[in-house]
Scaffold this motif. Structure first.
Motif, mmCIF file in Angstrom:
data_model
loop_
_atom_site.group_PDB
_atom_site.id
_atom_site.type_symbol
_atom_site.label_atom_id
_atom_site.label_comp_id
_atom_site.label_asym_id
_atom_site.label_seq_id
_atom_site.Cartn_x
_atom_site.Cartn_y
_atom_site.Cartn_z
ATOM 1 N N GLY A 34 -7.804 -50.249 -91.201
ATOM 2 C CA GLY A 34 -6.764 -49.261 -90.999
ATOM 3 C C GLY A 34 -5.855 -49.074 -92.180
ATOM 4 O O GLY A 34 -6.130 -49.558 -93.290
ATOM 5 N N ILE A 50 -8.599 -48.529 -86.633
ATOM 6 C CA ILE A 50 -9.823 -48.272 -85.877
ATOM 7 C C ILE A 50 -10.583 -49.573 -85.751
ATOM 8 O O ILE A 50 -10.730 -50.314 -86.731
ATOM 9 N N GLY A 54 -14.802 -48.439 -82.455
ATOM 10 C CA GLY A 54 -14.294 -47.079 -82.504
ATOM 11 C C GLY A 54 -12.999 -46.796 -81.779
ATOM 12 O O GLY A 54 -12.602 -45.635 -81.635
ATOM 13 N N ARG A 55 -12.318 -47.819 -81.306
ATOM 14 C CA ARG A 55 -11.037 -47.566 -80.649
ATOM 15 C C ARG A 55 -9.980 -47.235 -81.705
ATOM 16 O O ARG A 55 -9.873 -47.916 -82.712
ATOM 17 N N LEU A 56 -9.198 -46.212 -81.406
ATOM 18 C CA LEU A 56 -8.236 -45.686 -82.368
ATOM 19 C C LEU A 56 -6.808 -45.994 -81.948
ATOM 20 O O LEU A 56 -6.491 -46.046 -80.758
ATOM 21 N N SER A 69 -11.369 -42.741 -89.788
ATOM 22 C CA SER A 69 -12.781 -42.950 -89.491
ATOM 23 C C SER A 69 -13.272 -44.140 -90.304
ATOM 24 O O SER A 69 -12.619 -44.547 -91.266
ATOM 25 N N ARG A 70 -14.401 -44.682 -89.909
ATOM 26 C CA ARG A 70 -14.945 -45.811 -90.649
ATOM 27 C C ARG A 70 -16.456 -45.793 -90.647
ATOM 28 O O ARG A 70 -17.094 -45.231 -89.757
#
Length: 113
Positions: A34, A50, A54-56, A69-70
């Motif tokens: 992040g 993140i 995929g939890r933001l 995004s990653r």
């Protein structure tokens, strides 16, 4: 462990920038990637994180304008910043968290009015 951030710079109000951070030298799985930022005279604050699945999580001041995004395979994290405001001016720090937190050197984002 090395974190290489790029993409900072000067932009006018309403403009966009994209920050990227590549993590290397890790032989373990990264849980969270992040960005945090520190504006002049202020404390460090959350921009966005993140998780590996995929939890933001976004800071209130950037919700709806920034997108994180990653790429798990490449251990990279990106931050698309749109509708930038002068109050977004800060040094942005990349962070990766496994069992410990590792911080990048920071990249300056300046938004002119």
């Amino acid at each position: 462990v090395q974190l290489q951030a790029s993409g900072g710079g000067l932009v006018q109000r309403g403009g966009s920038l994209r920050l990227s951070c590549a993590a290397s030298g890790m032989d373990f799985s990264i849980n969270i990637m992040g960005w945090y930022r520190r504006a002049p005279g202020k404390q460090r604050e959350l921009v966005a994180t993140i998780t590996r699945d995929g939890r933001l999580n976004y800071g209130d001041s950037v919700q709806g304008r920034f997108t994180i995004s990653r790429d798990n395979a490449g251990n990279t994290v990106n931050l698309q910043m749109n509708s930038l405001k002068p109050e977004d001016t800060a040094v942005y720090y990349c962070v990766v968290i496994a069992t410990l937190a590792y911080w990048g050197q920071g990249t300056l984002v300046t938004v002119s009015s």
